[in-house]
Write an enzyme that holds these catalytic residues in place. Structure first.
Site, PDB file in Angstrom:
ATOM      1  N   GLY A  88      57.140  66.562  39.219  1.00 23.98           N
ATOM      2  CA  GLY A  88      56.669  67.701  38.424  1.00 23.98           C
ATOM      3  C   GLY A  88      56.898  69.035  39.110  1.00 23.98           C
ATOM      4  O   GLY A  88      57.437  69.100  40.227  1.00 23.98           O
ATOM      5  N   THR A  89      56.483  70.090  38.447  1.00 21.29           N
ATOM      6  CA  THR A  89      56.714  71.433  38.954  1.00 21.29           C
ATOM      7  C   THR A  89      56.045  71.658  40.302  1.00 21.29           C
ATOM      8  O   THR A  89      56.667  72.142  41.248  1.00 21.29           O
ATOM      9  CB  THR A  89      56.173  72.467  37.940  1.00 21.29           C
ATOM     10  OG1 THR A  89      56.767  72.200  36.678  1.00 21.29           O
ATOM     11  CG2 THR A  89      56.502  73.873  38.375  1.00 21.29           C
ATOM     12  N   SER A 126      55.244  58.791  37.836  1.00 22.96           N
ATOM     13  CA  SER A 126      54.841  57.869  36.773  1.00 22.96           C
ATOM     14  C   SER A 126      55.652  56.581  36.850  1.00 22.96           C
ATOM     15  O   SER A 126      56.700  56.519  37.496  1.00 22.96           O
ATOM     16  CB  SER A 126      55.068  58.524  35.423  1.00 22.96           C
ATOM     17  OG  SER A 126      56.449  58.643  35.192  1.00 22.96           O
ATOM     18  N   SER A 185      59.403  56.589  36.362  1.00 22.03           N
ATOM     19  CA  SER A 185      60.307  56.964  37.460  1.00 22.03           C
ATOM     20  C   SER A 185      60.311  55.952  38.600  1.00 22.03           C
ATOM     21  O   SER A 185      61.255  55.912  39.388  1.00 22.03           O
ATOM     22  CB  SER A 185      59.882  58.333  38.021  1.00 22.03           C
ATOM     23  OG  SER A 185      59.929  59.312  37.016  1.00 22.03           O
ATOM     24  N   LEU A 215      49.569  65.931  40.528  1.00 18.55           N
ATOM     25  CA  LEU A 215      49.473  65.177  39.263  1.00 18.55           C
ATOM     26  C   LEU A 215      48.955  66.045  38.121  1.00 18.55           C
ATOM     27  O   LEU A 215      48.191  66.986  38.339  1.00 18.55           O
ATOM     28  CB  LEU A 215      48.532  63.986  39.451  1.00 18.55           C
ATOM     29  CG  LEU A 215      49.045  62.863  40.378  1.00 18.55           C
ATOM     30  CD1 LEU A 215      47.900  61.920  40.735  1.00 18.55           C
ATOM     31  CD2 LEU A 215      50.187  62.101  39.703  1.00 18.55           C
ATOM     32  N   ASP A 216      49.344  65.686  36.907  1.00 20.89           N
ATOM     33  CA  ASP A 216      48.778  66.336  35.731  1.00 20.89           C
ATOM     34  C   ASP A 216      47.331  65.912  35.544  1.00 20.89           C
ATOM     35  O   ASP A 216      46.945  64.795  35.897  1.00 20.89           O
ATOM     36  CB  ASP A 216      49.574  65.924  34.475  1.00 20.89           C
ATOM     37  CG  ASP A 216      50.907  66.646  34.405  1.00 20.89           C
ATOM     38  OD1 ASP A 216      51.056  67.691  35.074  1.00 20.89           O
ATOM     39  OD2 ASP A 216      51.798  66.164  33.685  1.00 20.89           O
ATOM     40  N   CYS A 276      45.544  78.738  39.804  1.00 21.28           N
ATOM     41  CA  CYS A 276      46.443  79.752  40.358  1.00 21.28           C
ATOM     42  C   CYS A 276      45.951  81.179  40.124  1.00 21.28           C
ATOM     43  O   CYS A 276      46.102  82.047  40.973  1.00 21.28           O
ATOM     44  CB  CYS A 276      47.859  79.584  39.796  1.00 21.28           C
ATOM     45  SG  CYS A 276      47.954  79.474  38.007  1.00 21.28           S
ATOM     46  N   GLY A 310      53.371  79.037  35.652  1.00 18.51           N
ATOM     47  CA  GLY A 310      52.002  78.541  35.637  1.00 18.51           C
ATOM     48  C   GLY A 310      51.773  77.482  34.578  1.00 18.51           C
ATOM     49  O   GLY A 310      50.814  76.714  34.656  1.00 18.51           O
ATOM     50  N   HIS A 354      51.615  85.966  39.338  1.00 19.64           N
ATOM     51  CA  HIS A 354      50.571  86.403  38.404  1.00 19.64           C
ATOM     52  C   HIS A 354      50.080  87.788  38.825  1.00 19.64           C
ATOM     53  O   HIS A 354      49.681  87.993  39.968  1.00 19.64           O
ATOM     54  CB  HIS A 354      49.378  85.446  38.451  1.00 19.64           C
ATOM     55  CG  HIS A 354      49.646  84.098  37.854  1.00 19.64           C
ATOM     56  ND1 HIS A 354      50.800  83.771  37.186  1.00 19.64           N
ATOM     57  CD2 HIS A 354      48.863  82.976  37.800  1.00 19.64           C
ATOM     58  CE1 HIS A 354      50.725  82.516  36.754  1.00 19.64           C
ATOM     59  NE2 HIS A 354      49.586  82.014  37.122  1.00 19.64           N
ATOM     60  N   ASN A 358      51.966  82.373  42.063  1.00 27.03           N
ATOM     61  CA  ASN A 358      51.215  81.240  41.512  1.00 27.03           C
ATOM     62  C   ASN A 358      51.741  79.876  41.946  1.00 27.03           C
ATOM     63  O   ASN A 358      50.996  78.908  41.942  1.00 27.03           O
ATOM     64  CB  ASN A 358      51.210  81.315  39.987  1.00 27.03           C
ATOM     65  CG  ASN A 358      52.603  81.374  39.412  1.00 27.03           C
ATOM     66  OD1 ASN A 358      53.342  82.323  39.676  1.00 27.03           O
ATOM     67  ND2 ASN A 358      52.980  80.381  38.644  1.00 27.03           N
TER      68      ASN A 358
END
Lengths: 384, 384, 384, 384
Positions: free
Chosen positions: A21-22, A45, A48, A92-93, A168, A200, A275, A362
């Site tokens: 992820g980002t 996940s 992957s 993680l989300d 953030c 963000g 930001h 951020n």
């Protein structure tokens, strides 16, 4: 705490959850250059898992994937795979972070999380590394009162814990607020309008049709996070019994600092990273420091992270700009690798006492860099 | 004033000064569609004079140059060339507008100016057409006390005058503020952060290197304009002797409305058209109307411009959005041809009483459309 | 065909499939202003079915939802609900459009589709309304040879058919190419680089992180569409037996026009609406017309749509710009409501014969406007 | 030339002309990190002369002004002030660069210029450092035939000379073209469409109103530069007499490489840094190498700059991307500090032989970095 207690020959094995992820990508870039943390495991996940990192990541950083990580095999985010790691960074989300992080802690792993799930947990410190590292002292208490996430039985830990970092947009505010409170006492009222970068929102995140040539004057849940998190981060840490005093409305009168009334409006603007926050504050005891005094307070603000010798701590926690048109995201977000906070336009406010502009990166101090610095602080304090 | 006093068969001859500039181009588009104003003369700098309009303009509108204007010859901005015009619209730059507009007035021409030069002149009404058309009643007084600009001798006028409209960012604020004051009495404190479009800076204006992927947290002189102009526009018009009561700090106590304390921060964002403003307000007498009451006040706010039948007056002076993520510049700036103001996110403020988001089209209601509507009001009131 | 055969008192009942999507929203805006098409039914996915339009759409147009559509109830896309519609416009996504459109045709409904699914079908005309309306003459043949989509049995139709329009980037090229072929004979080689707007990717479509301050030099499947569709659209219509002669490599020598060798590269740029194409062409028979001759050919290019009196046909199918820096998306995409094509920079090419720049509005002539104009053509030709 | 002939203990004193401009700022950033060049003098217009650098520059880089330069006093651009400099970098604007650079050369100063003024001078090498460093061998000849700029009398030089680097958009093309010519012989035809960044226009440069949500399909003079400069850079250097064989139309038949017919269209897009070029080429002798062979040629392309050990030479002169959607400006422009060139989408072209996409950083390899590398090459070759 003695200065320079960050161990010179420190070497820690590290795992990253949510590595594709980002925020995970950002962790990987930071760790590839880190002097004492070595990335050995990456999780994502089940979609992957089993593939090499370069096969399953949609890499969006402006530097290539570090060579040492390209061929690393992605694991599922289960603690068994990460045994042997001294430190776990979680990008993680929020929809999966809660349970996974609990299971890692229960397996005696030290988790530094960028997710929001455990920020409001009374046992979990919410730490902006440039602001409230003393809150890490809650960790022994967290371990002692640990309850197993599935059996719900008491299960004291010797090594595992969870530390979260802040949202953030909160992070960028907490740093100058701390500097002002140190100099002029408790802040009681805050106005803040944020102009937040698209990064963000993660990837794919904000659709381009929503933000090109546009401003979206709303980010779901963001204003509440700012209003709530500031009160925890800037709250007092009381050591007997160990507790973080959240500065909410019902604050007992004998505590030194009362609630912070924050009025926040958060907006999304067509900026990639960084930001901007437009801020006004007033002080609880009627202090009305001049802009010059505030600039002085910002400039002399030193951090425990720096004193302890943490490798990622910036030389200037707050960089004050004198030019009237700074800070600007594009010009200032990469200063000190985005590990500090930029402040400018410090001046009188016609309604509250003082106003200024804050810019924070951020994806650096606002996300992955904070987690890394929190881990460094934990190392320096002997908690890892 | 009787409803629908705007004359049905109205026909006025019109000249535009600064016709090749950003605001001038906008005047030309508006006038090409106007039911009762006919453009007959265009003026610009001596560099352009003598050429046809299409030869000397760098046209930047999304509609082509009106056919009737393409071949029109540009004149120098001297009043002799504009004799016969009932109405003069000035889109001149501030560095030349002051003197030129004075000379036009002295030649008995009715000038509606978008420039800042005469906004602070006590004799000149500063009119947001949806807010304070009653200030036009100062015109007879202005004429009676006119002094010739070069001889400095008294020289009463029978037709000439100058009316100014407000700064683009002020205009968007004045409209909802007027609606709130009508419903809940005087506003005393205001917080405002603006996110302003690049077209507010004219052409060439803001360099792309300054604003792409960026926010500039400063616009020279803009914050002062907002803070000062609001006090004049929302001030009371006293008719004996004719005077506009500016709501500054020294307001005598027997006046109904005291000063407005405005704390403004103005920023530039990568948006083409449409200024967004994040606003909080409180009321002088401690009123704390609910968001619902404020929405009601916005929705029922009617304007004299509409009552009088002015062709450019929007059906809704204030359009309130219910969706949490609106108004947005790209989606809402062209509603009603940009002649009204958009408001959204009306909600309680933790510090002042109420907060909301305003979007106004800076090149329409924020500039040329206001001048045109001011002229329509003057026609309806028999002043032209 | 006689001029002005579009019936003066035409009134057709219309349904829109995929009404909540990007193209569907555009259909709704166009139809709200259409003189002879009246929208009576709207269809979308089962997730939206049963709700009012305003409840389930994420409206992204710069004009509000037409009042007459706000409260209209969305239906599932099954033909029974759309009985009584003279015309069906399909803005469905390609993953569902194929089967749904077949089922509508089998129910004797006239379908004008913006989806790619049936473009390569030999029975389905692929019509750019300003270019090849004669291909609509295939409709009787399509009806006669219709096979039921589920039973696979022959089932001749009396009213139903499917007409597709081209990919948004193909459309902008086909118009000036047709003008050149009419004047100078068949084109044989084409170079084209497109700079395509983000709205071509639908909503949410292109993530902002991919396109802000960036160019993506690849759009999946787009180059193949341009290369293939041009050969069908600019192919000859042979009426005995009715057939569209696709100009592919194996073209028999006795046909007048051979294959078009197209080398296309398609890129995505941070532009909201309007595809720019940089084009060079050469002619099969060695013609090397001067730029002036090409401009003349563009300017005199008339369309059957205009001759027949179709309401949406633009006055100028091709608008040629003389300024060296035009056409530009932001300034020229809304000219004639985006129903025509803009051409500029017509000049000699050092490698092929002639080169120029094309701008077409991908959401107007490139999508919904083409479908509407195709339906108008079918009405004028008595096919609906 | 021996490998690694760049002297290990090299130390050169450097001056920068046009130090406050866009390219000048970039020189200052590069020099602050350079291992063997030390900045000792900075020059700008007489308006800035006498002030410190930080007083007169409008700094637009994302790193702060180097501490060592902040307080340096800006000089007028007259050679007397720059005596003692071993190397002069010129970032001057074309309107003043011509004469100033001549006067510096006449004072025995070695000038490396980013300006266009002397690029077409037969005595001045036009050097892309990754492509044609052998053209530096013209320097002794340039010195021997030097004519004093004011007296016009012969005045042979012992140290002074002028070397220019190419236009930013030319540079990105020359590198992969050189690689292809080395592998497959002379290129004869080229199609190129560029999508150029706004920083190529300097500061204030491109107005934001021209480029936000827009493409401008024209950059004045740019297409001619590409078409002409490529022919000089890729021309042969003949050593008896020393001369650069420009590959123009009249090329004598006995020369190995004939003219390059280039058809260029240059556009401006809303990207900060990084020019994208969409390119097709064919070879003079009918070679049709496969994409795989071309990729191989790109990857094995080594440069003399690297072989000689020049500190700024990138490890990979050409980095080939395998992903279908790369290179992208935002993701790839900073790879190797922008000192190399990125290539992707190498594939067959339906019209010419091969096509691909090039991305080069216009402010690095496209401007200041090229000048610095040219100076390093001159050092390695003993010319400075």
């Amino acid at each position: 705490m003695d200065p320079n207690s960050y161990p010179k020959d420190c070497f820690k094995k590290v795992g990253v959850l949510g590595a594709t992820g980002t925020v995970g990508q950002r962790f990987i870039v930071l760790l590839s250059k880190h002097p004492s943390f070595k990335l050995i495991k990456i999780g994502a996940s089940s979609r992957s898992a089993g593939k090499t990192y370069s096969e399953c990541v949609r890499w969006k950083q402006s530097v290539p994937i570090p060579e040492s990580v390209r061929g690393m095999v992605v694991q599922e985010c289960v603690p068994e795979y990460f045994e042997g790691c001294d430190i776990i960074f979680s990008g993680l989300d929020a929809d999966v972070a809660g349970e996974i992080e609990l299971s890692f802690r229960a397996h005696e792993l030290a988790v530094f999380s960028n997710a929001k799930n455990h920020r409001r947990d009374e046992q979990c410190p919410l730490v902006v590394p440039l602001v409230n590292p003393s809150h890490l002292d809650l960790i022994p208490h967290q371990r002692a009162h640990h309850v197993h996430p599935t059996t719900q039985k008491s299960m004291p830990l010797s090594k595992g814990f969870i530390v979260t970092n802040a949202n953030c947009s909160t992070t960028g505010l907490a740093v100058p607020f701390k500097a002002l409170e140190l100099a002029f006492g408790p802040i009681d009222r805050v106005f803040v309008t944020t102009l937040q970068a698209i990064s963000g929102g993660g990837y794919p995140g904000v659709p381009s049709l929503d933000v090109l040539d546009n401003v979206v004057p709303y980010i779901s849940g963001e204003e509440e996070k700012i209003e709530w998190e500031l009160c925890k981060i800037l709250g007092a840490f009381e050591s007997h019994p160990p507790k973080i005093h959240h500065r909410q409305a019902g604050t007992p009168e004998n505590l030194k600092c009362g609630p912070i009334h924050v009025s926040a409006t958060t907006t999304r603007v067509p900026v990639l990273d960084g930001h901007t926050a437009i801020v006004s504050v007033s002080f609880a005891d009627g202090h009305k420091p001049t802009p010059e005094k505030c600039v002085e307070a910002f400039r002399k603000f030193g951090t425990e992270a720096r004193t302890l010798g943490c490798p990622s701590a910036p030389a200037e926690a707050i960089h004050v700009h004198d030019e009237p048109d700074r800070p600007q995201p594009r010009l200032d977000r990469y200063f000190q690798d985005g590990a500090g906070v930029n402040v400018g336009r410090v001046r009188e406010c016609n309604v509250l006492g003082i106003k200024f502009v804050v810019l924070s990166n951020n994806v650096s101090i606002g996300a992955a860099t904070s987690s890394v610095m929190n881990a460094e602080l934990a190392v320096a304090k002997g908690l890892v």
